[in-house]
Scaffold this motif. Structure first.
Motif, short mmCIF file in Angstrom:
data_model
loop_
_atom_site.label_atom_id
_atom_site.label_comp_id
_atom_site.label_asym_id
_atom_site.label_seq_id
_atom_site.Cartn_x
_atom_site.Cartn_y
_atom_site.Cartn_z
N SER A 2 3.49 -3.47 2.30
CA SER A 2 4.10 -1.93 2.46
C SER A 2 3.43 -1.00 1.26
N MET A 3 3.22 -1.56 0.26
CA MET A 3 2.48 -0.97 -1.04
C MET A 3 1.20 -0.29 -0.61
N ARG A 4 0.54 -0.92 0.28
CA ARG A 4 -0.93 -0.35 0.68
C ARG A 4 -0.82 0.18 2.01
N GLY A 5 0.45 0.51 2.50
CA GLY A 5 0.43 1.24 3.72
C GLY A 5 0.83 0.50 5.04
N VAL A 6 1.07 -0.57 4.96
CA VAL A 6 1.56 -1.63 6.25
C VAL A 6 2.84 -1.01 6.42
N GLY A 7 3.15 -1.12 7.86
CA GLY A 7 4.55 -0.66 8.13
C GLY A 7 4.66 0.89 8.34
N GLY A 8 3.79 1.71 8.19
CA GLY A 8 3.95 3.11 7.99
C GLY A 8 4.36 3.77 6.88
N HIS A 9 4.25 2.81 5.95
CA HIS A 9 4.26 3.40 4.33
C HIS A 9 3.06 3.89 3.83
N PRO A 10 3.25 5.09 2.75
CA PRO A 10 2.07 5.40 2.44
C PRO A 10 1.28 4.35 1.34
N ASN A 11 0.03 4.35 1.44
CA ASN A 11 -0.87 3.72 0.50
C ASN A 11 -0.78 3.90 -0.88
N ILE A 12 -0.14 3.60 -1.54
CA ILE A 12 0.33 4.02 -2.83
C ILE A 12 -0.23 2.99 -4.04
N PHE A 13 -0.70 1.71 -3.59
CA PHE A 13 -0.80 0.55 -4.57
C PHE A 13 -1.78 0.96 -5.64
N GLY A 14 -3.00 1.64 -5.16
CA GLY A 14 -4.08 1.86 -6.02
C GLY A 14 -3.69 2.62 -7.34
N ARG A 15 -2.86 3.81 -6.92
CA ARG A 15 -2.47 4.92 -7.75
C ARG A 15 -1.34 4.25 -8.60
N VAL A 16 -0.71 3.07 -8.13
CA VAL A 16 0.32 2.60 -9.17
C VAL A 16 -0.38 1.64 -10.07
N ARG A 17 -1.69 1.01 -9.76
CA ARG A 17 -2.20 0.39 -10.77
C ARG A 17 -2.86 1.13 -11.69
N GLU A 18 -3.23 2.40 -11.18
CA GLU A 18 -4.04 3.36 -12.21
C GLU A 18 -2.66 3.96 -13.19
N ALA A 19 -1.51 3.91 -12.65
CA ALA A 19 -0.34 4.65 -13.75
C ALA A 19 -0.08 3.44 -14.64
N VAL A 20 -0.10 2.20 -14.40
CA VAL A 20 0.30 1.17 -15.15
C VAL A 20 -0.98 1.00 -16.02
N ASP A 21 -2.36 1.04 -15.81
CA ASP A 21 -3.25 1.04 -16.53
C ASP A 21 -3.16 2.21 -17.70
N ARG A 22 -2.84 3.45 -17.11
CA ARG A 22 -2.65 4.61 -18.23
C ARG A 22 -1.55 4.54 -19.23
N TYR A 23 -0.53 3.77 -18.79
CA TYR A 23 0.62 3.53 -19.73
C TYR A 23 0.16 2.64 -20.80
#
Length: 666
Positions: free
Chosen positions: A73-94
């Motif tokens: 679901s983090m990459r959009g499966v099941g109708g969820h927004p594909n947010i996984f790439g941006r979450v990885r970037e947020a982790v790296d920024r922190y």
């Protein structure tokens, strides 16, 4: 009449408790309603519990733990927004902004998937590669089971301030009911008093049971973001690394201006100046008697309802260091690789042991007799590059660090004339072997002849050195001696406490050479006064046998300014006298009481006067000869003696492991 009088108060009471026009039923009891205005509900919960200073020393390192959902679901499966790439970037920024010393990354779907550990900055490249390679392709969101598996192994409560981020776009769907949010949060058994956990729901609501568990944990909070929005993890942080606070400094805090703060200190005598953040900082007062490193905690209310208190741990070093008297301010602190220098100081009183803090590139040690008032700090260049400048410091008990004079790496290369043989040999190496031998002999002979003529000409045309102007002497109440220069500048003089000494030699001021003093019970006794030197106390000229009492200010006048017995020593002046020459293979070490200079010899003849920029040594020439160093020339007025038996060395002999220089009078 009496019955009517009794009914009237009852009717009035009844009428006051019902609406106008409502029917009144006689004989029925009507309850009385009393309305009271409750005090306003506070905007934030009480923070006293979260602002307690944890026991023991404060952790000195930081750790970030990411529990990252890698279900589909983090990459959009099941109708969820594909947010996984941006979450990885947020982790790296922190990680790049907060710069934790350690990072733990735990991925999960049907339970914990992989646990990776990184130590920074050593593992920075591996971190970027492995974070970029993560994929969200799992099947379930066994959230609580995975959080428990991530928190249970954590240790190092006394070493790290740990911040945990749980990042998921789903709700726990584990079929085993024994895994609960409360159980997961309780698994962090090695938790320290400054550790926190942030549950970040990415577009999903936090279940009521999880909210209750977060509030009851005492260290965790949750927030929900709109679907498809990436988190700003740095903005969620509520506890920051330890900040060191020294005397006279405000404390920079990552809090908005106007934020109310409280201070908790393990000790007494320190307080906040004002109770709010102003200009991005708060100021402390008092605390000079607290031991250096005393823990304290600045605390502010949560930044949002239901959040955690915001905390800045402090290490207090509010005492002022003692005022040191620098005894050899002329010491040469520009060090080539392997060179060393010793800085000597006198304390106003005996102090407990001190700690030396060394920046990279410098080795050092503190030399001091137990309970003594004098100490020496020896530095050696172990890795400073050309022109690199660093500043060591001393830390005294109950005091902030005392910055010492900067130590520098080598400057621009000097003595270009000594490089000629090496350059010439490089060119000769290109000539056929049969010709090279003859050219090498001719070239070295011609260069040596030119070098001797140039050296003689430089010595003859060398302008007289500018001698330092000394206008007086001070002998203070604490029995420290200093020379007073132009403009009233005082320079402390290091001298033996119980034996005779030459003030000119100790202070490295040629004007004062020959003035011999000795400290005794009553003060400084004048042992010898040169005929062309006048030292006055008030209107009286001092003579041999006089005693200079502590607290005296003396005037100095010389009849012959060029009366210095030692020619200028150039870059060697900071080493002090006497000078020793130590041969270590083809490397020469010029050593004095306060330091050492090293010179690696190149093929051919090297004039040490030119190499060290010291006119006193012009004409002292050496050359490497196999594994030894050959003394090629010795100028008039300079004597070189072997240390072991004081035998005088002559040109044409090898240098011993150590010899000392005697500089003749000019």
């Amino acid at each position: 009449m009496r019955r009517a009088a009794l009914l009237l108060p009852a009717l009035l009471t009844l009428g006051s408790s019902v609406h106008a026009g409502a029917p009144v039923q006689v004989g029925r009891t009507v309850p009385t309603v009393v309305l009271e205005r409750l005090p306003p509900r506070p905007a934030y919960p009480a923070v006293a519990a979260g602002c307690a200073l944890p026991p023991g020393p404060l952790p000195t390192r930081t750790r970030a733990v990411f529990v990252l959902d890698t279900s589909g679901s983090m990459r959009g499966v099941g109708g969820h927004p594909n947010i996984f790439g941006r979450v990885r970037e947020a982790v790296d920024r922190y990680v790049h902004s907060a710069k934790p010393d350690r990072v733990d990354l735990v991925t999960f779907d049907t339970g914990p998937r992989a646990a990776r550990h990184y130590v920074f900055p050593e593992d920075a490249a591996r971190w970027r590669a492995e974070l970029g390679g993560l994929r969200a392709d799992g099947q379930n969101t066994y959230l609580y089971r995975s959080v428990e598996g991530a928190l249970a192994p954590l240790d190092g409560a006394g070493e790290y301030i740990t911040t945990v981020f749980v990042l998921t776009d789903g709700i726990d769907n584990d079929p085993e009911a024994r895994y609960t949010a409360r159980r997961a949060l309780a698994a962090f058994r090695a938790r320290g008093g400054l550790d926190t956990l942030h549950y970040v729901a990415l577009g999903a609501a936090i279940p009521r049971a999880a909210q209750t568990a977060l509030r009851g944990s005492g260290y965790a909070a949750g927030m929900t973001l709109p679907a498809g929005e990436a988190p700003d993890l740095a903005a969620l942080a509520t506890t920051w690394p330890v900040t060191e606070v020294t005397a006279g400094r405000s404390v920079r805090v990552p809090l908005p201006d106007g934020t109310p703060v409280t201070l908790t200190v393990r000790g007494r005598g320190v307080r906040l100046v004002g109770a709010k953040v102003e200009g991005g900082a708060v100021r402390l007062a008092g605390g000079a008697d607290l031991p250096a490193g005393t823990p304290a905690l600045l605390c502010a209310p949560p930044g949002a309802p239901g959040g955690l208190p915001r905390r800045v741990p402090l290490a207090l070093k509010l005492g002022r260091p003692p005022a040191l008297v620098w005894l050899n301010p002329g010491a040469d602190r520009t060090l080539a690789p392997g060179e060393s220098v010793t800085l000597r100081y006198r304390l106003p009183a005996a102090t407990p042991p001190v700690t030396l803090a060394l920046p990279p590139g410098v080795q050092g040690q503190v030399l001091r007799l137990p309970g003594g008032r004098e100490l020496a700090v020896r530095f050696a260049n172990s890795g400073l590059g050309q022109g690199q400048r660093v500043q060591p410091s001393l830390t005294f008990p109950h005091a902030s660090p005392l910055l010492l004079p900067a130590v520098e790496g080598p400057g621009a290369a000097t003595g270009a004339g000594t490089d000629a043989p090496g350059a010439l040999l490089g060119k000769i190496a290109l000539v056929p072997a049969l010709i090279a031998g003859g050219l090498l002999s001719l070239a070295l002979g011609a260069w040596a002849l030119l070098s001797r003529r140039r050296t003689r000409r430089e010595a003859e045309t060398q302008p007289p050195a500018t001698l330092p102007t000394v206008e007086g002497l001070t002998y203070s109440e604490d029995r420290t001696l200093a020379v007073v220069g132009a403009g009233g500048l005082e320079t402390a003089v290091d001298f033996p406490l119980g034996g005779p000494f030459d003030l000119g030699q100790q202070a490295r001021v040629p004007h004062l050479s020959g003035l011999r003093l000795q400290q005794g019970r009553d003060g400084l006794r004048v042992l010898k006064m040169p005929e062309d030197l006048e030292v006055s106390l008030g209107t009286r000229l001092l003579t041999e046998g006089d005693v200079i009492r502590p607290g005296s200010l003396l005037g100095v006048a010389v009849a012959r300014p060029a009366r210095a017995p030692h020619p200028p020593l150039g870059s060697l002046v900071g080493l002090g006298l006497p000078l020793r020459l130590r041969a270590d293979g083809v490397t020469l070490h010029m050593t004095g009481p306060y330091g050492e200079h090293a010179l690696t010899l190149r093929p051919g003849i090297t004039d040490l006067g030119g190499a060290f920029g010291a006119s006193a040594l012009h004409g002292l020439q050496v050359t490497p000869s196999g594994p030894h160093v050959l003394l090629a020339s010795l100028p008039d007025g300079l004597t070189l003696r072997r240390t072991t038996d004081a035998a005088e060395l002559r040109p044409g002999t090898y240098l011993p492991p150590e010899a000392w220089l005697e500089l003749g009078e000019g």
